[in-house]
Design a protein around this motif. Sequence first.
Motif: not given
Length: 180
Positions: A131-160
């Motif tokens: 359904s794609g209903n979990g994309i937002d929470t998954c991307l939020f988790t991945m964004e937090r990971l990127i932040s914790h690693l001191q990396a730069i979030r270039f883009d977040l892409v949700g695809i179904t």
Amino acid sequence: MRTLIFTASPNKDGLTASCAKAANEGVESTGNTADIICLNDLDVGKCQACDNGWGTCNKVHECQVIDDFQKLHQQVKDYDNYVIITPVYYGQMSESAKAFFDRLRRCEATRGNDSILKGKSVIAVAAAGGSGNGIDTCLFTMERLISHLQAIRFDLVGITQKNRSYKINTIVDAVAAMTV
């Protein structure tokens, strides 16, 4: 410029695999090179929260659980940027992605400004076959990971499966833009 593309699905012909091919196409379109690592092909177990919850990862920045994590952890530093592609399982990254990135976060986030990913660009892709209903929470988790690693979030892409036709092109374009 070297790009490391992580995939985290056992399905070699599914949506996640298509996203990895698109990411690789984006890298190659700029004349650069990429390596694709499928985390499901490796023996990387989950974090054991050693000792008091922070084993050697806290001070030595190495995981004491011996498996394929150590080699991949060392390899990560040799790249200029990254693409993380995971299927969405119950609103989260796949288990293989979670296992690797939880351990990487424990080893690298505690380094702060000395993280091997500090200042390096990352594109995170959440590929939902349902359904794609979990994309937002998954991307939020991945964004937090990127932040914790001191990396730069270039883009977040949700695809179904429903938006696949144009989001595949989005991945190609985003990766090409990141690797110029």
